[in-house]
Design a protein around this motif. Structure first.
Motif, short mmCIF file in Angstrom:
data_model
loop_
_atom_site.label_atom_id
_atom_site.label_comp_id
_atom_site.label_asym_id
_atom_site.label_seq_id
_atom_site.Cartn_x
_atom_site.Cartn_y
_atom_site.Cartn_z
N LEU A 2 0.83 -1.20 0.00
CA LEU A 2 0.00 0.00 0.00
C LEU A 2 0.87 1.26 0.00
O LEU A 2 0.57 2.23 -0.70
CB LEU A 2 -0.92 0.00 1.22
N SER A 3 1.94 1.22 0.78
CA SER A 3 2.85 2.37 0.81
C SER A 3 3.57 2.54 -0.51
O SER A 3 4.00 3.65 -0.85
CB SER A 3 3.89 2.18 1.94
N ALA A 4 3.71 1.43 -1.25
CA ALA A 4 4.45 1.46 -2.52
C ALA A 4 3.62 1.99 -3.68
O ALA A 4 4.14 2.13 -4.78
CB ALA A 4 4.97 0.07 -2.86
N PHE A 5 2.34 2.31 -3.45
CA PHE A 5 1.53 2.84 -4.54
C PHE A 5 2.17 4.09 -5.13
O PHE A 5 2.16 4.31 -6.34
CB PHE A 5 0.11 3.17 -4.04
N GLY A 6 2.72 4.94 -4.23
CA GLY A 6 3.37 6.15 -4.71
C GLY A 6 4.59 5.86 -5.57
O GLY A 6 4.63 6.23 -6.76
N PRO A 7 5.61 5.18 -5.02
CA PRO A 7 6.80 4.92 -5.82
C PRO A 7 6.55 4.04 -7.03
O PRO A 7 7.18 4.23 -8.08
CB PRO A 7 7.76 4.23 -4.83
N TYR A 14 0.45 14.07 -10.59
CA TYR A 14 0.36 12.96 -9.63
C TYR A 14 0.69 13.45 -8.23
O TYR A 14 -0.01 13.11 -7.27
CB TYR A 14 1.31 11.84 -10.06
N PHE A 15 1.73 14.26 -8.09
CA PHE A 15 2.07 14.79 -6.78
C PHE A 15 0.94 15.66 -6.24
O PHE A 15 0.61 15.61 -5.04
CB PHE A 15 3.36 15.63 -6.86
N ALA A 16 0.33 16.48 -7.10
CA ALA A 16 -0.77 17.32 -6.66
C ALA A 16 -1.95 16.48 -6.20
O ALA A 16 -2.60 16.78 -5.18
CB ALA A 16 -1.19 18.25 -7.80
N GLY A 17 -2.24 15.39 -6.92
CA GLY A 17 -3.31 14.50 -6.52
C GLY A 17 -3.03 13.84 -5.17
O GLY A 17 -3.94 13.69 -4.33
N LEU A 18 -1.78 13.46 -4.94
CA LEU A 18 -1.41 12.89 -3.65
C LEU A 18 -1.60 13.90 -2.53
O LEU A 18 -2.06 13.57 -1.43
CB LEU A 18 0.04 12.42 -3.69
N ALA A 19 -1.24 15.15 -2.79
CA ALA A 19 -1.35 16.19 -1.77
C ALA A 19 -2.81 16.46 -1.42
O ALA A 19 -3.16 16.59 -0.24
CB ALA A 19 -0.68 17.47 -2.25
N ILE A 20 -3.68 16.53 -2.42
CA ILE A 20 -5.09 16.86 -2.19
C ILE A 20 -5.85 15.67 -1.64
O ILE A 20 -6.63 15.79 -0.68
CB ILE A 20 -5.72 17.36 -3.51
N GLY A 21 -5.64 14.50 -2.22
CA GLY A 21 -6.43 13.33 -1.86
C GLY A 21 -6.25 12.90 -0.42
O GLY A 21 -7.20 12.43 0.22
N GLN A 22 -5.06 13.04 0.10
CA GLN A 22 -4.80 12.58 1.45
C GLN A 22 -5.65 13.30 2.49
O GLN A 22 -5.99 12.75 3.53
CB GLN A 22 -3.31 12.72 1.78
N LEU A 23 -6.00 14.55 2.20
CA LEU A 23 -6.79 15.33 3.16
C LEU A 23 -8.17 14.72 3.38
O LEU A 23 -8.77 14.91 4.44
CB LEU A 23 -6.94 16.77 2.66
N GLY A 24 -8.67 13.99 2.39
CA GLY A 24 -9.98 13.36 2.54
C GLY A 24 -9.93 12.02 3.23
O GLY A 24 -10.81 11.68 4.04
N TYR A 25 -8.90 11.23 2.95
CA TYR A 25 -8.84 9.87 3.50
C TYR A 25 -8.57 9.85 5.00
O TYR A 25 -9.06 8.96 5.70
CB TYR A 25 -7.77 9.06 2.78
N GLY A 61 -4.51 6.27 -5.11
CA GLY A 61 -3.31 5.66 -4.54
C GLY A 61 -2.93 6.21 -3.19
O GLY A 61 -2.32 5.50 -2.37
N CYS A 62 -3.26 7.47 -2.91
CA CYS A 62 -2.83 8.05 -1.64
C CYS A 62 -3.55 7.43 -0.44
O CYS A 62 -3.09 7.57 0.70
CB CYS A 62 -3.01 9.56 -1.65
N ALA A 63 -4.67 6.71 -0.67
CA ALA A 63 -5.35 6.04 0.44
C ALA A 63 -4.41 5.06 1.14
O ALA A 63 -4.35 5.01 2.37
CB ALA A 63 -6.59 5.31 -0.08
N GLY A 64 -3.69 4.27 0.35
CA GLY A 64 -2.77 3.31 0.95
C GLY A 64 -1.66 3.98 1.73
O GLY A 64 -1.24 3.50 2.79
#
Length: 397
Positions: free
Chosen positions: A12-17, A48-59, A106-109
Motif C-alpha cells: 500500500l505504501s508502494a503505490f506512490g513509488p 500525480y504529486f498534486a493529486g497525492l497532496a489533495i487526496g490525502q486530506l480526505g482519507y 493511490g494516496c489512500a494506501g
C-alpha cells in the motif's frame, strides 16, 4: 508485526513509488508519442504529486470516522480504474488528468498504512516498522525502472499502466482478505464535520509541523531527483532507457540499506536524536552535488556519488520524521497522517514543477532543488529539537 501484514502495508505504501518510478524510463518515448517534449511529459508527474497532496486530506478523516478498511478499499479501487484510463490515454492532457485521479486513489494506501502502524505500535516500535516498510516499499524503486524499461522496449509505454492496474487489483485483494480493522470499536470516531477544526489544530501544533515538514522537504528533494533523473541520465549522459534502472536502483538500494541501519540505531537512541543529526548528511551531499553539477562533469559517476549518499540518508530521515510527527496524534492518527502526507506531497509537487521551470539542459536544476531541500530540512530538524527542549523544560514565566 506479522510478515503478511508488513507485506500488505508495504504494498500500500508502494503505490506512490510504483506509480512514479515505473514510468520514468518512458518519458522520452511518451514525448515522441504525444508530439511534445520531456518537460511537458513531466507535468504528468507534477499532476500525480498534486493529486497525492489533495487526496490525502480526505482519507485521513474518513479513516478516523469509518475505520481503516473501507476507505482503503475505495482508494485502491479508484487507483486501479484510473490506471486503466492512463493506459488508454489518447493525448497528454488525458494522461495528466488520469494521473491526477490515479493519485487520488493511490494516496489512500499511503495515508492509512501510517495510521495502521500508529494504531498498533508505540513511537519507537513505530519507527522500526516504518524502517521495515522502507525495505518492502524500497523494492519498488529498484525493480520498477527495470521492469518499466523492459515493458517499454517490448510492448510500449501503455503496458506500464496495464501492470499498475494488475498491481492495484492484487493489493486490493490483499486488503480484502487479510488486513484486519485496526481501529478499535471503542476508539472515538470524530465526525467529518469537525475535519477542518482538526486540521487547523494540527497546523497550530509547531512540533507536528516541524517534524512533518522536515521529512517532507527532505522527501521533496528525492522527488526532484525522480523528476530530473530521466533527462539527466537518459538524455544528458546518453544512458539507454533499459539501463536507467541500474542507476536508479543503486540509489534505491542505498535508501533500503540506510533504513535497515536506522532500525538498529533506534536501539541506542530515539528517532528525534538521529533525525537531527543525519539530516546534515543529506544537506552536505546536496551541496556537494550542486557544486559538482556547476562544473558540468563529462562523466556521470561524478554526480552519482553525492546522489547515492543523499538518497541513502533519506532512509533514516523519513521514517524518523514520520514517527516523531505521529507520536502524539493517537486520537486522530488518520487526520495527522493525511495532513502530513498532504504537506509533504504539496512540497514535492512544487519541487517537481521547479525542475521543469529551471530546465537549462544541465544537471544544475536538479542539484539546486536537492541542495535547497537539504538546507530547509536541516533547519526544520534543528527547530524541532529546540521545540522538544522547550516543551520538556518549560519556562517558569
Amino acid at each position: 508485526m506479522p510478515l503478511r501484514l508488513l507485506l500488505i502495508l508495504g504494498s500500500l505504501s508502494a503505490f506512490g513509488p510504483m506509480a512514479i518510478d515505473f514510468y520514468l524510463p518512458s518519458f522520452p518515448a511518451m514525448a515522441v508519442a504525444f508530439g511534445t517534449d520531456v518537460e511537458h511529459v513531466q507535468l504528468s508527474l507534477a499532476a500525480y504529486f498534486a493529486g497525492l497532496a489533495i487526496g490525502q486530506l480526505g482519507y485521513g478523516p474518513m479513516a478516523d470516522r469509518f475505520g481503516r478498511r473501507g476507505p482503503l478499499l475505495f482508494g485502491v479501487g479508484l487507483f486501479t480504474l484510473a490506471s486503466i484510463a492512463c493506459a488508454l490515454a489518447p493525448s497528454l492532457e488525458w494522461l495528466i488528468a488520469a494521473r491526477f485521479v490515479q493519485a487520488l486513489g493511490g494516496c489512500a494506501g499511503m495515508v492509512i498504512s501510517r495510521a495502521v502502524v500508529r494504531d498498533m505500535c508505540d513511537p519507537v516500535n513505530g519507527a522500526k516498522v516504518f524502517s521495515q516498510l522502507m525495505l518492502v516499499m524500497g523494492l519498488a524503486p529498484i525493480l520498477a525502472p527495470f521492469a518499466g524499461g523492459f515493458l517499454l522496449n517490448s510492448f510500449g509505454w501503455a503496458s506500464i499502466f496495464v501492470c499498475l492496474t494488475l498491481f492495484g487489483a492484487l493489493a486490493g485483494a490483499g486488503v480484502a482478505l487479510w488486513l484486519p480493522e485496526t481501529l478499535s470499536a471503542d476508539h472515538p470516531r470524530p465526525p467529518l464535520s469537525g475535519t477542518l477544526r482538526r486540521y487547523l489544530g494540527l497546523l497550530r501544533d509547531p512540533e507536528f509541523l516541524a517534524f512533518g515538514l522536515s521529512g517532507g522537504v527532505a522527501m521533496a528533494g528525492m522527488f526532484a531527483y525522480i523528476a530530473g533523473s530521466p533527462f539527466v541520465f537518459i538524455e544528458l549522459y546518453d544512458v539507454p532507457a533499459e539501463h536507467y534502472g541500474w542507476l536508479f536502483g543503486s540509489n534505491a538500494a542505498g535508501f533500503i540499506l540506510a533504513a535497515q541501519i536506522n532500525a538498529r540505531l533506534l536501539r541506542l537512541r530515539g528517532p528525534s536524536f538521529w533525525l537531527r543529526r543525519l539530516v546534515w548528511l543529506y544537506f552536505f551531499a546536496g551541496a556537494a552535488l550542486l557544486l559538482l553539477a556547476l562544473f558540468r562533469p563529462a562523466q556521470l559517476w561524478v554526480l552519482m556519488v553525492p546522489l547515492f549518499i543523499g538518497m541513502a540518508s533519506l532512509g533514516c530521515i523519513i521514517p524518523n520524521a514520520s514517527a516523531c510527527a505521529m507520536a502524539k496524534q493517537g486520537q486522530h492518527a488518520g487526520s495527522a497522517s493525511a495532513l502530513m502526507g498532504s504537506l509533504q506531497f504539496a512540497v514535492a509537487a512544487g519541487a517537481s514543477w521547479l525542475i521543469g521551470a529551471l530546465h537549462d539542459g544541465s544537471a544544475v536544476p536538479m542539484a539546486s532543488v536537492i541542495a535547497l531541500c537539504g538546507l530547509i530540512a536541516a533547519v526544520l530538524a534543528w527547530f524541532s529539537g529546540q521545540l522538544e527542549t522547550t516543551l520538556a523544560h518549560p519556562s517558569n514565566e
